[in-house]
Structure formats: structure tokens, C-alpha cells
Design a protein around this motif. Structure first.
Motif, short mmCIF file in Angstrom:
data_model
loop_
_atom_site.label_atom_id
_atom_site.label_comp_id
_atom_site.label_asym_id
_atom_site.label_seq_id
_atom_site.Cartn_x
_atom_site.Cartn_y
_atom_site.Cartn_z
N HIS A 210 -35.02 111.60 14.30
CA HIS A 210 -35.04 110.23 13.81
C HIS A 210 -36.35 109.93 13.08
O HIS A 210 -36.68 108.77 12.84
CB HIS A 210 -34.84 109.25 14.97
CG HIS A 210 -33.69 109.63 15.85
ND1 HIS A 210 -32.40 109.68 15.38
CD2 HIS A 210 -33.64 110.01 17.14
CE1 HIS A 210 -31.60 110.06 16.36
NE2 HIS A 210 -32.32 110.28 17.43
N ARG A 231 -30.20 113.81 20.14
CA ARG A 231 -29.92 113.02 18.94
C ARG A 231 -29.05 111.83 19.32
O ARG A 231 -28.04 111.96 20.00
CB ARG A 231 -29.24 113.87 17.88
CG ARG A 231 -30.09 115.05 17.43
CD ARG A 231 -29.68 115.58 16.07
NE ARG A 231 -28.30 116.05 16.03
CZ ARG A 231 -27.70 116.48 14.92
NH1 ARG A 231 -28.37 116.49 13.77
NH2 ARG A 231 -26.46 116.90 14.95
N ASP A 232 -29.45 110.65 18.88
CA ASP A 232 -28.71 109.42 19.13
C ASP A 232 -27.82 109.17 17.91
O ASP A 232 -28.32 108.83 16.84
CB ASP A 232 -29.68 108.26 19.34
CG ASP A 232 -28.99 106.93 19.58
OD1 ASP A 232 -27.75 106.87 19.44
OD2 ASP A 232 -29.69 105.96 19.91
N PRO A 233 -26.50 109.33 18.03
CA PRO A 233 -25.62 109.18 16.86
C PRO A 233 -25.79 107.83 16.17
O PRO A 233 -25.62 107.74 14.94
CB PRO A 233 -24.22 109.34 17.46
CG PRO A 233 -24.42 110.15 18.69
CD PRO A 233 -25.75 109.72 19.23
N SER A 234 -26.12 106.80 16.93
CA SER A 234 -26.26 105.47 16.31
C SER A 234 -27.49 105.36 15.44
O SER A 234 -27.60 104.44 14.63
CB SER A 234 -26.29 104.39 17.41
OG SER A 234 -27.49 104.47 18.16
N ARG A 235 -28.45 106.29 15.60
CA ARG A 235 -29.69 106.26 14.82
C ARG A 235 -29.73 107.31 13.72
O ARG A 235 -30.63 107.28 12.88
CB ARG A 235 -30.90 106.46 15.75
CG ARG A 235 -31.11 105.36 16.77
CD ARG A 235 -32.32 105.68 17.63
NE ARG A 235 -33.55 105.76 16.84
CZ ARG A 235 -34.67 106.34 17.28
NH1 ARG A 235 -34.71 106.90 18.48
NH2 ARG A 235 -35.75 106.36 16.53
N SER A 237 -29.24 109.32 10.37
CA SER A 237 -28.99 108.96 8.98
C SER A 237 -27.58 109.36 8.56
O SER A 237 -27.07 110.41 8.95
CB SER A 237 -30.01 109.65 8.08
OG SER A 237 -29.67 109.47 6.72
N THR A 238 -26.96 108.51 7.76
CA THR A 238 -25.64 108.82 7.18
C THR A 238 -25.74 109.03 5.67
O THR A 238 -24.75 108.95 4.96
CB THR A 238 -24.63 107.71 7.49
OG1 THR A 238 -25.10 106.47 6.92
CG2 THR A 238 -24.42 107.56 8.98
#
Length: 246
Positions: A210, A231-235, A237-238
Motif C-alpha cells: 500500500h 494485502r488489504d483488498p480494499s486498499r 490500487s485498481t
């Protein structure tokens, strides 16, 4: 996974000093529970040597370090010059609990382009349950390479480097930004001190997925140790999915 990164002065062509330093750092990294140790760029024989190919490590020395890393239970990422037929590469090898080899793609400046043949392929491999990849120094500054690796599922990039003055922005800003923008961790191992006409920036670091700086050196020798966070999927990058090509 626990990551170790060594920052030190360049061995400057002293192979005995380089091997001794690698072994000592491996013992320390292993004692700290690290699964991998990353050394700087062209650690054998030293980045700014006049003729790195002449003192490139032979297969026997690489196997010796492989055995040392196996005993330590810690993978070793070693930057080194490599002669292959008529070509000379700026290489990084993974030894010990994993095996891989990569040739630097983005050669920096006229000196490197005169000394080395550029690589033409990425290198990915499994390391402690993570998909990992190797890049070397200037490679890490090119977003398309980071994106390509992220798109292949890479979660960790191990990067030997010899970043020199005045490019202090690379460890301070570029590397953490690349980690954040592409949702992967980067372990960046640089030199400190001077070698010939070069002064290195230091600033070796371990950046999380992140963009958080988990550990960073100043301008002196250091052994960095850090645990990679989940890894936090909500954080994450897309950007890769969202990119619009014009």
C-alpha cells in the motif's frame, strides 16, 4: 514473509570481502527469521569496477553461496556480473531456498550500455508462498515493467540497486509510489558511501503493497528487517484495471 535488505559500501572488486559480507549478512538475516536477503547491484565484483566481467563470479562460487544460503534457510538475492558466451549481463540470481536468474532490462547511461547486453525477459518465481520477481536498479523506475509484473500476479519485487547521487528521489518517493500504484511490495537494496567517482544515495527500503515504508536506511551501513503485511483488498490500487488507453 520476513524480508532482509543489506545496505553497505561496494566491495569494489574485493571478492573475498564481498563473499564474507554476504555470509555474515545471511547469518544475521537467518537469525532474525528472514525468508530472503537482498544484496545490492553487481555485488560481485562491485558496481563501479572498471571491468566487472573480468571478475564476474564463476559457477563454483555461485554454488558455494547457494549452499551457504541453504544452510541458513534463507534465500539470497545476489547482484553480479555474468558472462554468457560473448555477452555480459548485469544479473541478479536467487540462491538457496529458491533458484532464479534475471538480466537487467533497462541499462543506465553510456557506461552500462558499453559494458552489458540488456536482458529481454522478466523472471518470476515462488518464494515462501508469494509470487516474486526480480528487477535491477533503473528497471524499478519504469511503471510499465511494474504493471506487467503486477498483471502476472507478482506480489513482491526484489531489487538490487546502485542508485547514486543526485537521484535521492528514487528511494524517497519513486519506489514507495510504484509499490502503492501497483499493489505489491518492493525490497530495494542500495549501496552507501563512495566508489570511484560515484557517491551512493543509501536509502535502501522495504515498501509494503500500500506504499507504506516498512523499513528504510539512511546513508550508512544497515541491515533492514521487516515483515510484509497482508494485502488489504480494499486498499489495493485498481489502476491496472481502470487504465484507459487513448
Amino acid at each position: 514473509m520476513r524480508i532482509a535488505v543489506l545496505q553497505c559500501p561496494s566491495p569494489s572488486g574485493d571478492a573475498e570481502r564481498a563473499v564474507s559480507g554476504a555470509r555474515m549478512a545471511l547469518r544475521a538475516a537467518s537469525a532474525a527469521g528472514a525468508g530472503v536477503l537482498v544484496l545490492p547491484e553487481v555485488f560481485l565484483p562491485g558496481y563501479n569496477c572498471a571491468d566487472p566481467a573480468a571478475a564476474a563470479p564463476d559457477a563454483a562460487l555461485l554454488e558455494e553461496l547457494h549452499a551457504t544460503a541453504l544452510v541458513a534457510g534463507c534465500a539470497l538475492v545476489l547482484g553480479h556480473a555474468e558472462r554468457e558466451g560473448d555477452a555480459v549481463y548485469n544479473s541478479a540470481s536467487v540462491l538457496g531456498t529458491a533458484r532464479a536468474r534475471y538480466h537487467k532490462v533497462q541499462l543506465y547511461g553510456p557506461r552500462e550500455r558499453a559494458l552489458y547486453t540488456p536482458g529481454d525477459a522478466y523472471c518470476t518465481f515462488d518464494l515462501g508462498g508469494l509470487r516474486a520477481a526480480l528487477l535491477i536498479c533503473y528497471d524499478i523506475e519504469f511503471a510499465p515493467h511494474i504493471k506487467a509484473l503486477a498483471d502476472q500476479g507478482v506480489q513482491l519485487i526484489l531489487c538490487p540497486t546502485a542508485n547514486m547521487m543526485p537521484f535521492v528521489h528514487v528511494p524517497a518517493h519513486t519506489v514507495p509510489a510504484m509499490a502503492a500504484n501497483h499493489g505489491l511490495a518492493i525490497a530495494y537494496a542500495n549501496y552507501c558511501g563512495s566508489e570511484g567517482n560515484l557517491t551512493y544515495t543509501g536509502g535502501s527500503l522495504i515498501a509494503g503493497p500500500h506504499g507504506e515504508v516498512l523499513a528504510q536506511a539512511g546513508q550508512h551501513p544497515a541491515l533492514l528487517i521487516a515483515d510484509l503485511p497482508p494485502r488489504d483488498p480494499s486498499r489495493l490500487s485498481t489502476q491496472s484495471l481502470d487504465l484507459r488507453t487513448l
